[in-house]
Design a protein around this motif. Sequence first.
Motif, mmCIF file in Angstrom:
data_model
loop_
_atom_site.group_PDB
_atom_site.id
_atom_site.type_symbol
_atom_site.label_atom_id
_atom_site.label_comp_id
_atom_site.label_asym_id
_atom_site.label_seq_id
_atom_site.Cartn_x
_atom_site.Cartn_y
_atom_site.Cartn_z
ATOM 1 N N ALA A 1 7.731 -7.287 -6.695
ATOM 2 C CA ALA A 1 7.057 -6.751 -5.513
ATOM 3 C C ALA A 1 5.569 -7.050 -5.503
ATOM 4 O O ALA A 1 4.957 -7.166 -4.438
ATOM 5 C CB ALA A 1 7.285 -5.243 -5.430
ATOM 6 N N ASP A 2 4.973 -7.184 -6.671
ATOM 7 C CA ASP A 2 3.523 -7.390 -6.735
ATOM 8 C C ASP A 2 3.152 -8.804 -7.172
ATOM 9 O O ASP A 2 2.020 -9.051 -7.564
ATOM 10 C CB ASP A 2 2.880 -6.394 -7.702
ATOM 11 N N GLY A 3 4.124 -9.748 -7.058
ATOM 12 C CA GLY A 3 3.848 -11.047 -7.635
ATOM 13 C C GLY A 3 3.944 -12.253 -6.740
ATOM 14 O O GLY A 3 4.366 -13.318 -7.199
ATOM 15 N N GLY B 1 16.231 -7.036 -10.892
ATOM 16 C CA GLY B 1 17.095 -6.100 -11.595
ATOM 17 C C GLY B 1 17.055 -4.690 -11.065
ATOM 18 O O GLY B 1 17.991 -3.907 -11.297
ATOM 19 N N SER B 2 15.997 -4.330 -10.351
ATOM 20 C CA SER B 2 15.884 -2.946 -9.900
ATOM 21 C C SER B 2 16.959 -2.576 -8.893
ATOM 22 O O SER B 2 17.233 -1.395 -8.675
ATOM 23 C CB SER B 2 14.493 -2.687 -9.312
ATOM 24 N N ALA B 3 17.608 -3.569 -8.274
ATOM 25 C CA ALA B 3 18.742 -3.268 -7.408
ATOM 26 C C ALA B 3 19.827 -2.531 -8.186
ATOM 27 O O ALA B 3 20.561 -1.709 -7.631
ATOM 28 C CB ALA B 3 19.313 -4.557 -6.821
ATOM 29 N N VAL B 4 19.929 -2.821 -9.480
ATOM 30 C CA VAL B 4 20.897 -2.155 -10.350
ATOM 31 C C VAL B 4 20.293 -0.911 -10.989
ATOM 32 O O VAL B 4 20.881 0.177 -10.959
ATOM 33 C CB VAL B 4 21.395 -3.128 -11.441
ATOM 34 N N ALA C 1 0.827 -1.207 0.000
ATOM 35 C CA ALA C 1 0.000 0.000 0.000
ATOM 36 C C ALA C 1 0.861 1.255 0.000
ATOM 37 O O ALA C 1 0.560 2.241 -0.692
ATOM 38 C CB ALA C 1 -0.934 -0.002 1.210
ATOM 39 N N ALA C 2 1.960 1.232 0.769
ATOM 40 C CA ALA C 2 2.853 2.390 0.807
ATOM 41 C C ALA C 2 3.485 2.633 -0.557
ATOM 42 O O ALA C 2 3.636 3.788 -0.999
ATOM 43 C CB ALA C 2 3.927 2.182 1.869
ATOM 44 N N ARG C 3 3.860 1.575 -1.247
ATOM 45 C CA ARG C 3 4.432 1.724 -2.592
ATOM 46 C C ARG C 3 3.406 2.328 -3.546
ATOM 47 O O ARG C 3 3.735 3.183 -4.382
ATOM 48 C CB ARG C 3 4.902 0.371 -3.125
ATOM 49 N N GLN C 4 2.175 1.878 -3.444
ATOM 50 C CA GLN C 4 1.122 2.416 -4.308
ATOM 51 C C GLN C 4 0.877 3.892 -4.007
ATOM 52 O O GLN C 4 0.685 4.699 -4.925
ATOM 53 C CB GLN C 4 -0.159 1.595 -4.121
ATOM 54 N N ARG C 5 0.899 4.248 -2.738
ATOM 55 C CA ARG C 5 0.689 5.642 -2.358
ATOM 56 C C ARG C 5 1.854 6.514 -2.824
ATOM 57 O O ARG C 5 1.654 7.660 -3.236
ATOM 58 C CB ARG C 5 0.508 5.750 -0.849
ATOM 59 N N ARG D 1 13.079 -3.346 -3.378
ATOM 60 C CA ARG D 1 13.129 -3.538 -4.835
ATOM 61 C C ARG D 1 11.749 -3.822 -5.404
ATOM 62 O O ARG D 1 10.891 -4.405 -4.749
ATOM 63 C CB ARG D 1 14.019 -4.723 -5.191
ATOM 64 N N SER D 2 11.578 -3.468 -6.670
ATOM 65 C CA SER D 2 10.374 -3.882 -7.380
ATOM 66 C C SER D 2 10.603 -5.184 -8.128
ATOM 67 O O SER D 2 9.666 -5.904 -8.465
ATOM 68 C CB SER D 2 9.923 -2.788 -8.362
#
Length: 340
Positions: A311-313, A72-75, A23-27, A68-69
């Motif tokens: 993150a959403d899976g 790869g998003s770490a990079v 929820a925080a990510r969506q906000r 991370r999402s």
Amino acid sequence: MADTHKFRIDHHGSLVRPAELIAARQRRAAGEISADELRSAEDQAIAEAVRMQRKLSLSAVTDGEFRRSSLGSAVFDAMSGFRRADGGGWVAVDELKPHASLVADDAAAVAAQTVIPAKATLPSPAFLAAQCFDPAAGSPFGSARELGEALAFLVRDEIEAILARGVRYIQLDNHLYAAALNGGSFPGLSLADAIAIDSLAIPAAKPDDVRIGLCPAVRTPDSVAAAVASQLFASVPVDRWLLPYYNGAAAEVELLRAVPSSKDVCLGIVDPTVVELEDIDAIMDRMDVAFGIRDLEDIAVSPAAGFAPTADGPSIGIEEQKRKLIHVETIARMCWGNEL
């Protein structure tokens, strides 16, 4: 090679994100909260994830990859030179320059919260290069191999930064090897180029108590190209290979046999995408086979993949995830008893 430091009860790093963090990510995406407020929500979620792992008997603890999402998003979040591709994904369009720690700071923060060793997870440079090279996007790199080598040096620098922060267990992920292990081609690169790139990322010298592992697949291949498996496992200078080992297929045993005796093996004995717990007798039968191939001191156990690579899976809930981790711990205790 005996795992004398006993990273015996393992997991791949990613954990199911709690609803509050999602929820925080969506906000944050909607502009309703600041970056600092999202960071605070991540800190709270990571602290709770660390507490959960400490209550178990895991031999390595991660931050769940909660910042991370995706892998790869770490990079991509910490390095300039990439842009979003029109069809999704990322492409390299300029010189690659890190402007922040990729994962070293996050892994060190976990290490400060627990006496159980922290674990850092990173995408391998060949994994990134195969997906991010596009000459039509105006890449400054002449080939995917050239991009991969640039990434390899940057990943090696990050590994050295992780080790300098006192973290002693690192996992690289390159699930694109699965296609080659199954008798196909490595996507976007030759197999030889992928191996060469990932090998460049491994420091030539490191402390004796460090383990660097590589996961080449999270699903069992239909069959195993024996020559490919032998070439891959013998060539990349990692200490540990993390392999799927949860469905009893002959291909799983073939993969295990292909790992040189100088390497540790972590066997993914439960499927993290399904709620149902695997039958303990069936798992122990497979472990008996494994112990007939490798000395028990050379083996660790884990789920076969991360619980939430994106993150959403996630496929299962937080409580189901905990039961899966306890299941892995139970099997470890049945195999190694008080030697854990």
